[in-house]
Write a protein that holds these residues in place. Structure first.
Motif, PDB file in Angstrom:
ATOM      1  N   VAL A  27       0.941  -1.195   0.102  1.00  0.00           N
ATOM      2  CA  VAL A  27       0.036  -0.184  -0.071  1.00  0.00           C
ATOM      3  C   VAL A  27       1.041   1.125  -0.036  1.00  0.00           C
ATOM      4  CG1 VAL A  27      -1.855   1.292   1.160  1.00  0.00           C
ATOM      5  CG2 VAL A  27      -1.694  -1.368   1.183  1.00  0.00           C
ATOM      6  N   VAL A  28       0.624   2.176  -0.872  1.00  0.00           N
ATOM      7  CA  VAL A  28       1.503   3.424  -0.935  1.00  0.00           C
ATOM      8  C   VAL A  28       0.421   4.335  -0.597  1.00  0.00           C
ATOM      9  CG1 VAL A  28       2.574   4.928  -2.429  1.00  0.00           C
ATOM     10  CG2 VAL A  28       2.827   2.524  -2.870  1.00  0.00           C
ATOM     11  N   GLY A  29       0.749   5.227   0.589  1.00  0.00           N
ATOM     12  CA  GLY A  29       0.081   5.981   1.288  1.00  0.00           C
ATOM     13  C   GLY A  29      -0.443   5.765   2.559  1.00  0.00           C
ATOM     14  N   GLY A  30      -0.093   6.635   3.604  1.00  0.00           N
ATOM     15  CA  GLY A  30      -0.600   6.158   4.956  1.00  0.00           C
ATOM     16  C   GLY A  30      -1.669   7.453   5.506  1.00  0.00           C
ATOM     17  N   GLY A  31      -2.290   7.704   4.803  1.00  0.00           N
ATOM     18  CA  GLY A  31      -3.616   8.386   5.409  1.00  0.00           C
ATOM     19  C   GLY A  31      -4.664   7.264   5.734  1.00  0.00           C
ATOM     20  N   ILE A  32      -5.978   7.759   5.920  1.00  0.00           N
ATOM     21  CA  ILE A  32      -6.966   7.136   6.359  1.00  0.00           C
ATOM     22  C   ILE A  32      -7.507   5.820   5.271  1.00  0.00           C
ATOM     23  CG2 ILE A  32      -8.769   8.703   5.480  1.00  0.00           C
ATOM     24  CD1 ILE A  32      -8.853   6.269   8.741  1.00  0.00           C
ATOM     25  N   GLY A  34      -5.371   4.631   2.845  1.00  0.00           N
ATOM     26  CA  GLY A  34      -4.255   3.715   2.947  1.00  0.00           C
ATOM     27  C   GLY A  34      -4.231   2.555   4.101  1.00  0.00           C
ATOM     28  N   ALA A  35      -4.579   3.379   5.381  1.00  0.00           N
ATOM     29  CA  ALA A  35      -4.571   2.607   6.643  1.00  0.00           C
ATOM     30  C   ALA A  35      -5.630   1.413   6.608  1.00  0.00           C
ATOM     31  CB  ALA A  35      -4.747   3.884   7.769  1.00  0.00           C
ATOM     32  N   GLY A  36      -6.607   1.990   5.975  1.00  0.00           N
ATOM     33  CA  GLY A  36      -8.026   1.239   5.853  1.00  0.00           C
ATOM     34  C   GLY A  36      -7.692  -0.236   5.008  1.00  0.00           C
ATOM     35  N   VAL A  37      -6.879   0.157   3.996  1.00  0.00           N
ATOM     36  CA  VAL A  37      -6.802  -0.720   3.032  1.00  0.00           C
ATOM     37  C   VAL A  37      -5.834  -1.658   3.905  1.00  0.00           C
ATOM     38  CG1 VAL A  37      -5.636  -1.177   0.830  1.00  0.00           C
ATOM     39  CG2 VAL A  37      -7.046   0.529   0.813  1.00  0.00           C
ATOM     40  N   SER A  47      -0.618 -10.896   3.095  1.00  0.00           N
ATOM     41  CA  SER A  47       0.698 -10.388   3.726  1.00  0.00           C
ATOM     42  C   SER A  47       0.754  -8.911   3.046  1.00  0.00           C
ATOM     43  CB  SER A  47       1.777 -11.101   3.092  1.00  0.00           C
ATOM     44  OG  SER A  47       2.280 -11.188   1.749  1.00  0.00           O
ATOM     45  N   VAL A  48       1.099  -7.804   4.026  1.00  0.00           N
ATOM     46  CA  VAL A  48       0.772  -6.489   3.591  1.00  0.00           C
ATOM     47  C   VAL A  48       1.868  -5.546   4.195  1.00  0.00           C
ATOM     48  CG1 VAL A  48      -0.916  -4.521   3.901  1.00  0.00           C
ATOM     49  CG2 VAL A  48      -1.729  -6.733   3.909  1.00  0.00           C
ATOM     50  N   GLY A  49       2.443  -4.913   3.340  1.00  0.00           N
ATOM     51  CA  GLY A  49       3.185  -3.677   3.573  1.00  0.00           C
ATOM     52  C   GLY A  49       2.714  -2.368   3.146  1.00  0.00           C
ATOM     53  N   LEU A  50       2.844  -1.370   4.194  1.00  0.00           N
ATOM     54  CA  LEU A  50       2.376   0.163   3.620  1.00  0.00           C
ATOM     55  C   LEU A  50       3.550   1.022   3.922  1.00  0.00           C
ATOM     56  CD1 LEU A  50      -0.699   1.832   4.790  1.00  0.00           C
ATOM     57  CD2 LEU A  50       1.202   2.970   5.771  1.00  0.00           C
ATOM     58  N   ILE A  51       3.836   1.831   3.059  1.00  0.00           N
ATOM     59  CA  ILE A  51       4.729   2.994   2.952  1.00  0.00           C
ATOM     60  C   ILE A  51       4.137   4.480   3.144  1.00  0.00           C
ATOM     61  CG2 ILE A  51       6.738   1.674   2.287  1.00  0.00           C
ATOM     62  CD1 ILE A  51       6.239   2.955  -0.301  1.00  0.00           C
ATOM     63  N   GLU A  52       4.704   5.329   3.621  1.00  0.00           N
ATOM     64  CA  GLU A  52       4.089   6.871   3.700  1.00  0.00           C
ATOM     65  C   GLU A  52       5.172   7.596   3.275  1.00  0.00           C
ATOM     66  OE1 GLU A  52       2.999  10.294   3.824  1.00  0.00           O
ATOM     67  OE2 GLU A  52       1.485   8.749   3.655  1.00  0.00           O
ATOM     68  N   HIS A 193       3.168  -4.634   7.817  1.00  0.00           N
ATOM     69  CA  HIS A 193       4.373  -3.799   8.043  1.00  0.00           C
ATOM     70  C   HIS A 193       4.375  -2.602   7.726  1.00  0.00           C
ATOM     71  CE1 HIS A 193       5.690  -8.014   8.457  1.00  0.00           C
ATOM     72  NE2 HIS A 193       5.562  -8.276   7.027  1.00  0.00           N
ATOM     73  N   LEU A 194       4.734  -1.590   8.568  1.00  0.00           N
ATOM     74  CA  LEU A 194       4.433  -0.232   8.347  1.00  0.00           C
ATOM     75  C   LEU A 194       5.676   0.573   8.343  1.00  0.00           C
ATOM     76  CD1 LEU A 194       1.333   0.079  10.904  1.00  0.00           C
ATOM     77  CD2 LEU A 194       1.188  -0.668   8.398  1.00  0.00           C
ATOM     78  N   ALA A 195       5.920   1.705   7.404  1.00  0.00           N
ATOM     79  CA  ALA A 195       7.016   2.648   7.570  1.00  0.00           C
ATOM     80  C   ALA A 195       6.734   3.942   7.003  1.00  0.00           C
ATOM     81  CB  ALA A 195       8.164   2.056   6.700  1.00  0.00           C
TER      82      ALA A 195
END
Length: 573
Positions: A27-32, A34-37, A47-52, A193-195
């Motif tokens: 997921v690209v984007g750490g707003g609401i 992206g967080a919801g996705v 398995s999920v990663g998120l970057i902001e 996984h979040l960064a």
């Protein structure tokens, strides 16, 4: 299940894991959205990663009206589906998903002509009917009609000649940035996984298929690759930019609409309820916010810097002038404690006026391996996330379990009701005043025990911040260790709201806050000084921008402030 931390150690581990294994979803984007996705996807077994690229919720998702609502004005536009969907989500958030973060708030809707009672009353009646039809909705009080005298008892600040009567109804509110952090921590608890401060600087491709992203750690300057079967871009107002980066305009076009809000002390407006006013262009809310009122918003096109939208003198004067038409004692610029500006991502339509563009959302697969989600409104983020992950399932070529996000309580929700009833006992046990305990419960819910544990380790953390005494020193340390805050602005603007709730916008408390953060982020004296100086310059630039007459002038002034980490690149390689 113990709530996951997303502090410095967890960030480093998340980037290591993202670099070493292929994910199902990045997921690209750490707003609401992206967080919801991230939460929807991980809770379906992916398995999920998120970057902001900046701080979590640093864009639109920390600069909203902070309302969870169906949107009365969408009834007037006959958008019944959107209102019904949003009211369904309002009920879920109040009753099941986040009762510790989302709370009811009343609004007075005054009218000046007697014939308006029937028109407004019919709209609010339909609003209540749509809400009450939801079996999962936590019941809010129904609307009621008020005479002029009845309205003035609730809202004495109104001029008597400014209304003939009013209708009072109920909606809900939330600290938008804090809510995003809680969604992210819930996703991390299930394994995501979040960064933050980690920016996508290029897409990995196999032919036309997107297979991941090249990511730059903006703190360290290093770059690594994240391989993923599907990439979801939840970029909000940057959606068009991303589409151009992968081969030109696609099915989705987004216009940015600027909305500004003012924060004034509670004693400047004598009232026991919020208020909604109709204006020529949109609606104006007066929203209770602790010891303050939030007043907004505007709705104007914005084509300048998306990272730091600027509020101009004209914006501020418009909000004040609109409200002063009905106030007995007008507000002036000297009454304004804080100002913030945010951008709404609106789906482009036939109209050139952003106030008439759609708040609906849409999902697209512009190229194989890439899902775009855009539009929508904060209240319906969970539906947007579900639809995006449904598109991911299609891209993966296999069936996924149905979304369960409507049944997942966010971290801090479990046991909140009992703890709220026990707040006086908690106060006696911790030595805090009961009002402090109530404050902590409404910000952390059942995670209050983690905060009070910090105070038990270090009694000095029980003290309020000097110059921002609504917040305790422990909350600064907690923001770093548990909630992913990496810089001074992260704490003063988003983990707390000191930057808009104090007359000096947090300047006086910046040194103390930075020193509290330093121990956990391994800052030396030079870094502390740098953080304080950066914050001061950012506030000075915002204040200078607010003295400019036009958007262009305000934007030019605000560009003069430095960024604490390198500016996000404008192009994808």
């Amino acid at each position: 299940m113990t709530a996951a931390r997303i502090g410095p150690d967890e960030r480093a581990e998340a980037m290591e894991r993202m670099a070493s294994e292929e994910l199902d979803v990045l997921v690209v984007g750490g707003g609401i959205v992206g967080a919801g996705v991230a939460l929807d996807a991980v809770s379906r077994g992916l398995s999920v990663g998120l970057i902001e690229a900046r701080d979590f919720a640093s864009g639109t998702s920390s600069r909203s009206s902070k309302l969870i609502h169906g949107g009365l004005r969408y009834l007037e536009q006959l958008d019944f589906g959107l209102v019904r969907e949003a009211l369904t989500e309002r009920g879920l958030l109040l009753g099941r998903i986040a009762p510790h973060l989302v709370r009811p708030v009343p609004f007075v809707f005054p009218f000046q002509k007697h014939w308006e009672r029937g028109y407004i009353g019919a709209g609010v009646t339909l609003y209540d009917i749509l809400a009450s039809s939801m079996s999962n909705s936590r019941g809010l009080p129904g609307h009621r009609h008020l005479t002029r005298s009845g309205a003035l008892r609730i809202f004495p600040a109104l001029r008597r000649d400014a209304l003939a009567g009013a209708v009072q109804y109920w909606d809900a509110q939330v600290d938008d940035a804090r809510y995003v952090v809680m969604v992210l921590r819930t996703a991390a608890t299930y394994g995501a996984h979040l960064a933050s401060r980690a920016q996508a600087v290029g897409f990995l491709r196999e032919g036309e298929h997107v297979t991941g992203a090249r990511v730059q750690d903006l703190e360290a300057g290093s770059t690594f690759e994240v391989r993923a079967k599907q990439v979801v871009n939840a970029a909000g107002v940057w959606t068009d930019d991303i589409q151009e980066m992968v081969g030109g305009r696609g099915q989705i076009r987004v216009n940015a609409s600027k909305g500004i809000h003012l924060v004034v002390p509670r004693d400047r407006i004598q009232a026991s309820s919020g208020m909604i006013l109709r204006t020529e262009k949109s609606v104006l809310f007066v929203i209770p916010w602790g010891r303050h009122w939030i007043i907004g918003t505007t709705d104007t096109a914005w084509n300048l810097d998306k990272s730091h939208p600027a509020a101009s003198r004209a914006d501020i004067d418009y909000v004040l002038d609109s409200l002063n038409q009905v106030l007995r004692v007008p507000l002036g610029r000297d009454d304004v404690e804080g100002v913030y500006a945010g951008l709404r991502p609106l789906l482009s339509g036939e109209s050139d006026e952003t106030s008439k563009l759609s708040r609906e959302h849409t999902v697209a697969h512009p190229v194989p391996g890439l899902v775009l989600i855009a539009g929508g409104k904060y209240t319906t983020y969970r539906i947007m996330a579900k639809d995006a992950v449904d598109a991911v399932a299609h891209g993966l070529g296999g069936a996924l379990p149905e979304s369960v996000s409507d049944r997942i309580a966010l971290v801090g929700a479990d046991g909140f009701a009992a703890l709220w009833n026990q707040r006086r006992a908690i106060a006696r046990r911790t030595g805090l005043h009961v009002s402090r305990v109530a404050h902590l419960l409404k910000r952390y819910g059942s995670l209050i025990h983690d905060v009070t544990a910090l105070m038990a380790e270090r009694p000095d953390l029980k003290e309020p911040l000097t110059g921002a005494d609504d917040y305790l020193r422990a909350e600064v340390v907690y923001a770093v260790r548990y909630e992913g805050a990496r810089h001074l602005d992260d704490v003063l603007s988003r983990r707390t709201r000191v930057s808009i709730e104090t007359w000096d916008r947090g300047i006086a408390v910046s040194q103390e806050t930075a020193e509290l953060m330093a121990e956990w982020l391994e800052w030396n004296e030079d870094q502390v000084k740098h953080e304080v100086e950066y914050y001061r310059k950012r506030i000075e630039a915002e204040r200078a921008a607010q003295e400019q007459d036009t958007d262009y002038e305000a934007d030019a002034v605000q560009h003069g402030a430095p960024d604490i980490v390198p500016e996000a690149r404008t192009g994808i390689e």
